[in-house]
Design a protein around this motif. Sequence first.
Motif, PDB file in Angstrom:
ATOM      1  N   SER A  92      16.877  22.441  29.866  1.00 10.05           N
ATOM      2  CA  SER A  92      17.127  21.623  28.672  1.00 10.05           C
ATOM      3  C   SER A  92      16.426  22.227  27.457  1.00 10.05           C
ATOM      4  CB  SER A  92      16.673  20.181  28.899  1.00 10.05           C
ATOM      5  OG  SER A  92      15.295  20.109  29.180  1.00 10.05           O
ATOM      6  N   ALA A  95      18.645  25.200  26.407  1.00  7.79           N
ATOM      7  CA  ALA A  95      19.823  24.692  25.709  1.00  7.79           C
ATOM      8  C   ALA A  95      19.456  24.306  24.277  1.00  7.79           C
ATOM      9  CB  ALA A  95      20.411  23.499  26.454  1.00  7.79           C
ATOM     10  N   MET A  99      20.979  25.727  20.764  1.00 12.95           N
ATOM     11  CA  MET A  99      21.603  24.830  19.787  1.00 12.95           C
ATOM     12  C   MET A  99      20.953  24.920  18.405  1.00 12.95           C
ATOM     13  SD  MET A  99      24.195  23.652  21.284  1.00 12.95           S
ATOM     14  CE  MET A  99      24.738  22.418  20.096  1.00 12.95           C
ATOM     15  N   ARG A 133      29.195  27.809  25.404  1.00  9.29           N
ATOM     16  CA  ARG A 133      29.234  26.434  25.906  1.00  9.29           C
ATOM     17  C   ARG A 133      29.337  26.423  27.430  1.00  9.29           C
ATOM     18  NH1 ARG A 133      30.917  21.541  23.540  1.00  9.29           N
ATOM     19  NH2 ARG A 133      31.723  22.661  21.706  1.00  9.29           N
ATOM     20  N   LEU A 136      26.049  26.981  29.146  1.00  8.98           N
ATOM     21  CA  LEU A 136      25.147  25.837  29.096  1.00  8.98           C
ATOM     22  C   LEU A 136      25.603  24.680  29.962  1.00  8.98           C
ATOM     23  CD1 LEU A 136      24.203  25.828  25.298  1.00  8.98           C
ATOM     24  CD2 LEU A 136      23.013  26.919  27.216  1.00  8.98           C
ATOM     25  N   GLN A 269      14.312  13.969  22.355  1.00  7.16           N
ATOM     26  CA  GLN A 269      15.611  13.963  23.024  1.00  7.16           C
ATOM     27  C   GLN A 269      16.323  12.619  22.884  1.00  7.16           C
ATOM     28  OE1 GLN A 269      17.556  16.322  24.920  1.00  7.16           O
ATOM     29  NE2 GLN A 269      16.307  17.647  23.651  1.00  7.16           N
ATOM     30  N   SER A 281      24.689  17.812  17.289  1.00  4.63           N
ATOM     31  CA  SER A 281      24.331  18.822  18.289  1.00  4.63           C
ATOM     32  C   SER A 281      23.588  18.191  19.454  1.00  4.63           C
ATOM     33  CB  SER A 281      23.480  19.916  17.645  1.00  4.63           C
ATOM     34  OG  SER A 281      24.259  20.700  16.757  1.00  4.63           O
ATOM     35  N   MET A 285      24.752  18.192  23.433  1.00  3.66           N
ATOM     36  CA  MET A 285      23.933  18.586  24.573  1.00  3.66           C
ATOM     37  C   MET A 285      23.983  17.548  25.683  1.00  3.66           C
ATOM     38  SD  MET A 285      20.533  20.043  22.637  1.00  3.66           S
ATOM     39  CE  MET A 285      19.640  20.142  24.183  1.00  3.66           C
ATOM     40  N   MET A 296      24.454  19.954  28.833  1.00  3.13           N
ATOM     41  CA  MET A 296      23.746  21.192  28.523  1.00  3.13           C
ATOM     42  C   MET A 296      22.273  20.998  28.857  1.00  3.13           C
ATOM     43  SD  MET A 296      25.594  22.258  24.966  1.00  3.13           S
ATOM     44  CE  MET A 296      27.380  22.481  24.908  1.00  3.13           C
TER      45      MET A 296
END
Length: 491
Positions: A92, A95, A99, A133, A136, A269, A281, A285, A296
Amino acid sequence: MKRKLFGVLAATTALTLALTAPAAGSTVRAAPTPAAIDAFLTKVVESTGLPGMSVVVTHNDRVIHAAGYGQGSDGRPVTADTPMRVASVSKSFTAMAVMTLVDAGKIKLDGSVAEQLPGFQLADPRATAITVRQLLDQTSGLSDTTLDINALEETTSLAQYVERLKTGALATDPGTHWAYCNVNYDLAARLVEVASGQSFDDYLKQHVFAPLGMTHSALRSEAVRPSDGYNSVFGAWLARPELPGFLDGSGSGGVITTAADMGAWLISQNGKGKPLVTPQSLRTMHTPSKVSDYGMGWSRDSDTKLLVHSGNLFTYTAVEAISPETGYGFAVMTNSASLTDDTYAVATGLFAMTQGRTPELPGGGRQTFELVLGLIGLAAIGLGILGVWRSRRWAAGRAGRPGWRVALRMVPVLLPAVVLAAYPDLISFISNGRTITWAQLTYFAAPLTITLAVAALAGVATAAMRIVRLRERKADTIPQVIPSESIRSGR
């Protein structure tokens, strides 16, 4: 006048209560207190027997509870600031790094990886269609079954890692199937290096850890040194160094962090802390792909609706979870690894507390499983000794029988040896195609490996003695031929 004023106040009070009271059939969920969380986690350590565990619980923009329990192999108590390896929870973070560069216009999320990552090439023309993409959300078609994972783990840099992929192939067409493969995230980490002009370690530190105040987090143990973790071997915790192939600062599992730092990460998050990327974004994710529930670096649990990701090294385990609906976040990290992993059960127990439910207490599975394996191992030793001791009688009972029938009777005792020979391949197959090596099976799976090895040895010893006894009996039954000279001479 007083009566009129009293009537107005009474009406106002009634209206206020009506507006603020819960609707019929609804329940008020009281937030769990730090004391209640601490009491639950203390019981968890007792029931599971975990040597060390650190936990953080967040809600919206604040940390409710962050603490450590037990101790590390260095003898120090585990606290909220104890460095822990979080294994695949690292995905994470990787990712997120990607991003941030997507938002900056330096990486095209739906652009070809081959066009954005010089040197990326497979012996499969379909690889040119893989997008960032798809790396991820793990739908690239890359799989442990079509790549030389052992060779990749011997590399010393992400650039060299990409170079070693040239002989690999895809298991499926990109975007059509989901398959968990660390290579996806190691490629993503290399893409970060190329797009940013920085090492992945430095970029993660500068653009992810530092903005969130995660001052005790790093990608390499040179910066943050965790103690050796533990493996459970028939109930006893043995301190062991982590396998070197997983200490390479990779994008798939290299992050080392603390419970305190994870608190800032979980808040971010959930969209409540310092934003690292745009809200769109962040939603991207957390959104599952079209072919699986994996996003992601996050996977959606259909039962709890939590976004989760677990991490399992060979001496550490971890899990992170967030609830976008309620704003809660959870991270559970342990300095141990065994045949069972209690971290997810602990996280879901904490989530139950936030819903006003009594959490189920995990534990007992590891102890029971290893007790059963230990008993099987002891039984195998006993049967092996009995088989060797009775081998002469066994051979006598099969004298004169066809060889193929005797061979068939050997199959049951040699079956454990056959299973042992195919052991890594069998475990890899059970693990959905993930490559599992002999070295790895001496870590988290040590009790199972030992039991299987003991059973195989007992079977081989029994079979060997049966063969010896059969040959002895055959030699005893061969008639002695007296030479003709001896007959003529009267001897």
